[in-house]
Motif scaffolding. Structure first.
Motif, short mmCIF file in Angstrom:
data_model
loop_
_atom_site.label_atom_id
_atom_site.label_comp_id
_atom_site.label_asym_id
_atom_site.label_seq_id
_atom_site.Cartn_x
_atom_site.Cartn_y
_atom_site.Cartn_z
N VAL A 29 0.85 -1.20 0.00
CA VAL A 29 0.00 0.00 0.00
C VAL A 29 0.88 1.25 0.00
O VAL A 29 2.05 1.19 0.38
CB VAL A 29 -0.97 0.01 1.22
N PRO A 30 0.33 2.39 -0.41
CA PRO A 30 1.15 3.60 -0.53
C PRO A 30 1.53 4.28 0.78
O PRO A 30 2.56 4.94 0.86
CB PRO A 30 0.32 4.53 -1.41
N THR A 31 0.70 4.12 1.83
CA THR A 31 1.00 4.85 3.07
C THR A 31 1.11 3.92 4.27
O THR A 31 0.49 2.84 4.31
CB THR A 31 -0.11 5.89 3.39
N GLU A 34 -2.34 3.39 6.02
CA GLU A 34 -3.18 2.38 5.36
C GLU A 34 -2.66 0.98 5.72
O GLU A 34 -3.43 0.06 5.97
CB GLU A 34 -3.16 2.59 3.84
N ARG A 57 -0.97 -2.94 -4.28
CA ARG A 57 -0.44 -2.29 -5.48
C ARG A 57 0.64 -3.15 -6.14
O ARG A 57 1.24 -2.74 -7.11
CB ARG A 57 0.19 -0.93 -5.10
N GLY A 101 8.42 1.17 -3.19
CA GLY A 101 7.05 1.27 -3.70
C GLY A 101 5.98 1.51 -2.66
O GLY A 101 4.81 1.62 -3.00
N GLY A 102 6.35 1.58 -1.36
CA GLY A 102 5.34 1.86 -0.34
C GLY A 102 5.57 1.10 0.95
O GLY A 102 6.71 1.00 1.43
N TYR A 103 4.49 0.56 1.49
CA TYR A 103 4.54 -0.17 2.76
C TYR A 103 3.94 -1.56 2.55
O TYR A 103 2.89 -1.70 1.93
CB TYR A 103 3.78 0.59 3.86
N SER A 104 4.62 -2.56 3.09
CA SER A 104 4.21 -3.94 2.88
C SER A 104 3.73 -4.58 4.18
O SER A 104 4.34 -4.38 5.23
CB SER A 104 5.39 -4.74 2.32
#
Length: 170
Positions: A29-31, A34, A57, A101-104
């Motif tokens: 996810v991007p944040t 989230e 994503r 790319g974000g947070y996993s």
């Protein structure tokens, strides 16, 4: 024949080793917020595979498996992510972790040890290699024979060789 295929399999064994790998369910996810929200839902019993399909994503092949296969030593998703997966306890939800790319948020479903691709799965590749090797040997034998039979008939084109040498393009 079959003996040649088996011999080729034994000769190329290192190329048929599969690395140890981890199978995991993951949501990218991007944040971080989230990620925290989704991780809390999963820890409260929400279906992680369903949330992954809805929110992740991470690019996956269409109609591909729900889980990612991550070979050990391969850094396709970035070193931080791979290091976290290697250290993770199977069955435990990890994250959110800041990755490329974000947070996993992920869960290692199972670890699969290194092994060999079975001979029956490697057979087509081995047959192709045996045929290619035989064709190369036949061609080399043809060239040797041609050189031996035609050695006295070979004429060097000295002018063409000198012209090529002068260009420096060889």
């Amino acid at each position: 024949g079959e003996a040649e295929v088996t011999q080729a399999y034994q000769g190329y064994q290192a190329q048929f080793v599969t690395p140890a790998r981890a199978e995991l369910t993951e949501i990218l996810v991007p944040t971080e917020a989230e990620g925290r929200d989704l991780a809390a839902k999963i820890r409260s019993g929400a279906d992680m595979a369903d949330l992954s399909r809805r929110y992740s994503r991470r690019a996956r092949p269409k109609n591909g498996p729900e889980t990612l296969m991550l070979p050990e030593g391969e850094m396709e998703y970035g070193k931080v992510f791979h290091d976290q997966v290697l250290r993770a306890e199977a069955g435990k939800v990890v994250g959110p972790v800041a990755v490329e790319g974000g947070y996993s948020i992920f869960r290692v479903e199972r670890r699969i040890p290194a092994g060999m691709i079975p001979l029956d799965q490697a057979r087509d590749v081995l047959i192709w290699r045996v045929k290619k090797h035989k064709a190369q040997e036949a061609f080399n034998a043809f060239l040797r024979d041609l050189r031996e039979r035609s050695a006295s008939q070979v004429k060097w084109n000295d002018k063409a060789i000198e012209a090529l040498a002068a260009t420096g393009a060889w």
